[in-house]
Design a protein around this motif. Sequence first.
Motif, PDB file in Angstrom:
ATOM      1  N   GLN A  50       0.813  -1.219   0.000  1.00 47.86           N
ATOM      2  CA  GLN A  50       0.000   0.000   0.000  1.00 47.86           C
ATOM      3  C   GLN A  50       0.842   1.263   0.000  1.00 47.86           C
ATOM      4  N   LEU A  51       1.905   1.288   0.794  1.00 46.98           N
ATOM      5  CA  LEU A  51       2.691   2.499   0.977  1.00 46.98           C
ATOM      6  C   LEU A  51       3.409   2.900  -0.306  1.00 46.98           C
ATOM      7  N   GLU A  52       3.349   4.214  -0.622  1.00 46.69           N
ATOM      8  CA  GLU A  52       4.040   4.731  -1.801  1.00 46.69           C
ATOM      9  C   GLU A  52       5.041   5.799  -1.379  1.00 46.69           C
ATOM     10  N   ARG A  53       5.802   6.272  -2.344  1.00 47.11           N
ATOM     11  CA  ARG A  53       6.945   7.133  -2.031  1.00 47.11           C
ATOM     12  C   ARG A  53       6.549   8.375  -1.227  1.00 47.11           C
ATOM     13  N   ASP A  54       5.442   9.002  -1.574  1.00 54.00           N
ATOM     14  CA  ASP A  54       5.050  10.245  -0.909  1.00 54.00           C
ATOM     15  C   ASP A  54       3.753  10.126  -0.117  1.00 54.00           C
ATOM     16  N   SER A  55       3.230   8.929   0.037  1.00 51.73           N
ATOM     17  CA  SER A  55       1.901   8.798   0.651  1.00 51.73           C
ATOM     18  C   SER A  55       1.926   8.876   2.164  1.00 51.73           C
ATOM     19  N   ARG A  56       3.055   8.538   2.785  1.00 51.57           N
ATOM     20  CA  ARG A  56       3.192   8.513   4.236  1.00 51.57           C
ATOM     21  C   ARG A  56       2.048   7.693   4.849  1.00 51.57           C
ATOM     22  N   TYR A  57       1.161   8.305   5.668  1.00 52.18           N
ATOM     23  CA  TYR A  57       0.116   7.541   6.340  1.00 52.18           C
ATOM     24  C   TYR A  57      -1.251   7.647   5.659  1.00 52.18           C
ATOM     25  N   ASP A  58      -1.320   8.359   4.539  1.00 56.61           N
ATOM     26  CA  ASP A  58      -2.596   8.565   3.839  1.00 56.61           C
ATOM     27  C   ASP A  58      -2.926   7.340   2.984  1.00 56.61           C
ATOM     28  N   LEU A  59      -3.907   6.548   3.413  1.00 58.49           N
ATOM     29  CA  LEU A  59      -4.250   5.321   2.695  1.00 58.49           C
ATOM     30  C   LEU A  59      -4.839   5.601   1.316  1.00 58.49           C
ATOM     31  N   GLY A  60      -5.394   6.791   1.129  1.00 54.92           N
ATOM     32  CA  GLY A  60      -6.002   7.134  -0.149  1.00 54.92           C
ATOM     33  C   GLY A  60      -5.061   7.807  -1.120  1.00 54.92           C
ATOM     34  N   ASP A  61      -3.816   8.030  -0.719  1.00 53.93           N
ATOM     35  CA  ASP A  61      -2.820   8.639  -1.598  1.00 53.93           C
ATOM     36  C   ASP A  61      -2.208   7.527  -2.436  1.00 53.93           C
ATOM     37  N   VAL A  62      -2.765   7.305  -3.609  1.00 49.88           N
ATOM     38  CA  VAL A  62      -2.379   6.172  -4.460  1.00 49.88           C
ATOM     39  C   VAL A  62      -2.107   6.669  -5.877  1.00 49.88           C
ATOM     40  N   LEU A 110      -2.134  -4.373  16.234  1.00 52.15           N
ATOM     41  CA  LEU A 110      -0.851  -3.782  16.626  1.00 52.15           C
ATOM     42  C   LEU A 110      -0.904  -3.233  18.053  1.00 52.15           C
ATOM     43  N   CYS A 111      -2.055  -2.676  18.428  1.00 48.67           N
ATOM     44  CA  CYS A 111      -2.207  -2.198  19.809  1.00 48.67           C
ATOM     45  C   CYS A 111      -2.010  -3.358  20.780  1.00 48.67           C
ATOM     46  N   ALA A 112      -2.623  -4.497  20.466  1.00 47.55           N
ATOM     47  CA  ALA A 112      -2.489  -5.673  21.340  1.00 47.55           C
ATOM     48  C   ALA A 112      -1.051  -6.177  21.356  1.00 47.55           C
ATOM     49  N   GLU A 113      -0.404  -6.209  20.197  1.00 52.40           N
ATOM     50  CA  GLU A 113       0.992  -6.644  20.151  1.00 52.40           C
ATOM     51  C   GLU A 113       1.867  -5.723  21.000  1.00 52.40           C
ATOM     52  N   ALA A 114       1.602  -4.418  20.916  1.00 53.48           N
ATOM     53  CA  ALA A 114       2.386  -3.467  21.697  1.00 53.48           C
ATOM     54  C   ALA A 114       2.203  -3.687  23.194  1.00 53.48           C
ATOM     55  N   VAL A 115       0.977  -3.996  23.614  1.00 50.02           N
ATOM     56  CA  VAL A 115       0.734  -4.266  25.034  1.00 50.02           C
ATOM     57  C   VAL A 115       1.575  -5.453  25.496  1.00 50.02           C
ATOM     58  N   GLY A 116       1.602  -6.516  24.686  1.00 49.52           N
ATOM     59  CA  GLY A 116       2.423  -7.672  25.031  1.00 49.52           C
ATOM     60  C   GLY A 116       3.895  -7.327  25.117  1.00 49.52           C
ATOM     61  N   ILE A 156       6.003  -0.201  15.776  1.00 47.55           N
ATOM     62  CA  ILE A 156       4.547  -0.285  15.915  1.00 47.55           C
ATOM     63  C   ILE A 156       3.935   1.107  15.940  1.00 47.55           C
ATOM     64  N   ASP A 157       4.587   2.033  16.635  1.00 45.54           N
ATOM     65  CA  ASP A 157       4.077   3.402  16.683  1.00 45.54           C
ATOM     66  C   ASP A 157       3.928   3.984  15.287  1.00 45.54           C
ATOM     67  N   HIS A 158       4.847   3.643  14.396  1.00 43.39           N
ATOM     68  CA  HIS A 158       4.829   4.233  13.055  1.00 43.39           C
ATOM     69  C   HIS A 158       4.020   3.426  12.037  1.00 43.39           C
ATOM     70  N   GLN A 159       3.650   2.214  12.353  1.00 38.60           N
ATOM     71  CA  GLN A 159       2.864   1.425  11.404  1.00 38.60           C
ATOM     72  C   GLN A 159       1.442   1.952  11.308  1.00 38.60           C
ATOM     73  N   PHE A 160       1.033   2.289  10.102  1.00 39.96           N
ATOM     74  CA  PHE A 160      -0.312   2.786   9.826  1.00 39.96           C
ATOM     75  C   PHE A 160      -0.681   4.011  10.654  1.00 39.96           C
ATOM     76  N   GLY A 161       0.290   4.899  10.840  1.00 42.00           N
ATOM     77  CA  GLY A 161       0.026   6.162  11.485  1.00 42.00           C
ATOM     78  C   GLY A 161       0.599   6.259  12.875  1.00 42.00           C
ATOM     79  N   ASP A 162       1.440   7.301  13.098  1.00 45.93           N
ATOM     80  CA  ASP A 162       2.036   7.473  14.416  1.00 45.93           C
ATOM     81  C   ASP A 162       1.110   8.277  15.322  1.00 45.93           C
TER      82      ASP A 162
END
Length: 380
Positions: A124-136, A243-249, A358-364
């Motif tokens: 999904q991630l593109e060069r300039d999309s950062r966390y915007d899922l609709g930037d395609v 990811l939230c659950a993984e981070a708790v662990g 984890i903090d940076h995956q799919f939005g920090d």
Amino acid sequence: MDFDLSEEQRLLKDSIDGLLKSSYDFEARKKYRAEKGGYSKAIWGKFAEQGLLGLPFSEDDDGFGAGPIETMIVMEALGRNLVIEPYLDTVVLGGGFLRRGSSEQRAAHLPGIIDGSKTLAFAQLERDSRYDLGDVTTSAKKSGSGYVLNGEKFVAGHGDTAGTIIVTARTAGGQRDVKGVGVFVVPANAKGVDTRGYETQDGSRAADIKLSNVEVGADAVIGHAEAGLSIVNQVVDDARIALCAEAVGAMEEALKISVEYIKERKQFGVAIGSFQALQHRAADMFTALETARSMSYLASMASSFTDLDERAKTVAAAKVQIGRSARFIGQSGVHLHGGIGVTMEYRIGHYFKRLTMIDHQFGDTDFHLARIAAMGGVVG
């Protein structure tokens, strides 16, 4: 509210905890990272044997019909043990898209996921999309009854070992238009797919993927070819919850090993854990952990919300708190260990790296805080 696990959920927790305790210590993890593909195929097979790979899929698809709480239990265990196998990428992300696909797509791919023979990646991630899922900008041009895909994707988790890639591509509109984003199932060995894999900072694997005139059929489209962004948003929110659950662990284990260390490490003839300042730091870490845990529980419950806006807002709030707690616990754990905390030989540094990722995956934290503000705050 009752947060106690049911008998079946406790059995699931005991099962995965027992498996990882017996086969996934820190030294074993180093060996698994060195294997071809960057993870253990034997452990992945054990996940399949225990039914972990089929948990979220319906019984009609030969899964177990489990819900978000069961996924939370699994992800917490994976976080505690710094598991590098592609559970998030294959089961949560790839499986999440396929669960929303056609019966033919589910029949073609889910059996392989469940028995452990098939892994997936989400590109999904593109060069300039950062966390915007609709930037395609990756394009999907109509060609006969199918499509031709062109573009580049970056940091696709376990994309270098996946047999199937879920790709977002634009079928219509401009770069950031909500409409015109399609979701496509692409064989990793399709002509025109060029994959470059590498190890990430936390010891996992990712890949940059170039698509050059990749031809796929109409049956490769998940949902509607011009209205796939709503599916992407839902599946990615599922991944954020996981990811939230993984981070708790991971935070739980980071706190545990830090407290154990300050009880054993001596300075001036006494354990440094007897110093009041370090006791206060450990207490603050515990508070941050429990705050994060409560938000993870809330996010897991939000998975079943029918109001998608409220669901998205709740998940964003959880990601904010998880990010804050993860940063504090990760940094504090390293501080309590002193200089050795950043060496490869000590576990705490590896937990810090994974929590940072984890903090940076799919939005920090900052990204999701801005989302919450744009949606009117956490109180509707």
